[in-house]
Scaffold this motif. Structure first.
Motif, PDB file in Angstrom:
ATOM      1  N   ALA A 175       0.840  -1.204   0.000  1.00 27.73           N
ATOM      2  CA  ALA A 175       0.000   0.000   0.000  1.00 27.73           C
ATOM      3  C   ALA A 175       0.872   1.250   0.000  1.00 27.73           C
ATOM      4  CB  ALA A 175      -0.938  -0.009   1.211  1.00 27.73           C
ATOM      5  N   THR A 176       1.927   1.253   0.810  1.00 25.93           N
ATOM      6  CA  THR A 176       2.814   2.424   0.861  1.00 25.93           C
ATOM      7  C   THR A 176       3.459   2.668  -0.496  1.00 25.93           C
ATOM      8  OG1 THR A 176       3.268   1.997   3.181  1.00 25.93           O
ATOM      9  CG2 THR A 176       4.851   3.412   2.027  1.00 25.93           C
ATOM     10  N   ASP A 179       0.686   3.632  -3.208  1.00 27.72           N
ATOM     11  CA  ASP A 179       0.098   4.964  -2.953  1.00 27.72           C
ATOM     12  C   ASP A 179       0.989   6.074  -3.492  1.00 27.72           C
ATOM     13  OD1 ASP A 179      -2.077   3.934  -1.770  1.00 27.72           O
ATOM     14  OD2 ASP A 179      -1.567   4.515   0.293  1.00 27.72           O
TER      15      ASP A 179
END
Ligand SMILES: C[S@@+](CC[C@H](N)C(=O)[O-])C[C@H]1O[C@@H](n2cnc3c(N)ncnc32)[C@H](O)[C@@H]1O
Length: 267
Positions: A175-176, A179
């Motif tokens: 996700a990091t 994103d």
């Protein structure tokens, strides 16, 4: 290499060196060969798996640089330099391609010069970092210097996620990283699976016994972890041997390869 930097511990096996051994490279030591041979003794097609994975990586980069028009790559878990490194494949299609390579093995850093042979129109950089700290990778000055985060970037996680067990929160790591990428970016990922051949369990077992974190995942677990929220490029999540093959000849079965791969676009 005649003189190795002191931080390179050749007495302990490391995945980069075991993989290099498996695909026929020259940068491995006795400790790596010992664990790799344990794995291959129990899972004889493990070498086929490595070779097919490497070929998948090449086809995926050619697809991205060609059909998808991608010019920037963030390759985490690069491995030791070999033939057809990401920048060589991408720059053969588009010389202006830029690549940031990342690995946590200091031996890869020692050989990184071979990854920094960019075409003059493009750029490459190498960072020694751990995927467990994705923010450090994203905020590294080399990353910011070489990659323009306002333009699409291909994140390459090829044969690394099976070294990221659930207790490390791989979903959060993904996700990091994702994103930080703009719409139109891509993810390329591949993953060893025990779904089709019980012998593959030796990969996880021998790695763990040697102190290397490893976790097999089935296709649904891999797809959920890597590609949730992304648009998979056809043919989707398949055996790496079956992802857009570029030759017509017979291909090894999914049981022999036991590695899934896929490419997906961030909407
Ligand atoms: C099997 S190799 C794959 C190399 C290349 N991506 C390929 O598919 O041909 C896995 C690589 O991931 C690296 N790696 C494993 N765990 C890592 C971690 N926690 N952080 C960064 N790199 C890691 C290893 O050093 C190794 O070079």
């Amino acid at each position: 290499m005649s003189e190795l930097p002191p931080e390179i511990d050749t007495s302990r096996p490391h995945p980069a060196r075991m993989y290099d051994y498996g695909i026929g490279g020259k940068n491995h030591f006795a400790a790596d060969r010992e664990v790799a041979e344990q794995i291959f003794a129990a899972w004889p097609s493990g070498r086929t798996s490595g070779r097919e994975n490497r070929a998948f990586l090449g086809r995926a980069v050619r697809y991205l640089a060609g059909e998808a028009g991608i010019r920037q790559f963030l390759d985490i878990g690069t491995g030791l330099p070999t033939t057809d490194n990401v920048h060589e494949v991408a720059q053969a299609v588009a010389p202006s391609s830029r690549v940031v390579y990342v690995d946590n093995d200091p031996l890869v850093l020692a050989h990184a010069r071979a990854l920094l042979t960019s075409a003059p129109e493009g750029r490459t950089a190498y960072i020694q970092a751990d995927i467990r700290d994705p923010q450090a990778i994203l905020s590294d000055p080399a990353t910011k210097d070489v990659l323009d985060f306002s333009q699409p970037i291909a994140l390459m996680l090829v044969a690394i996620l099976h070294y990221v067990p659930d207790e490390w929160n791989p979903t959060g790591i993904l996700a990091t990283l994702l994103d930080a990428l703009p719409s139109g970016s891509y993810l390329v990922a591949s993953h060893i699976t025990g779904e089709h051949d019980p012998a593959v369990a030796a990969f996880e077992r021998a790695d763990r016994e040697a102190g290397i974190p490893a976790q097999l995942r089935d296709s649904a677990e891999f797809a959920r972890l890597a590609f949730r929220g992304l648009d998979l490029v056809p043919p989707g999540v398949v055996s790496v041997a079956d992802w857009r093959p570029d030759t017509a000849g017979p291909r090894p079965s999914i049981a022999e390869v036991s590695t899934y791969g896929g490419v997906a676009r961030k909407p």
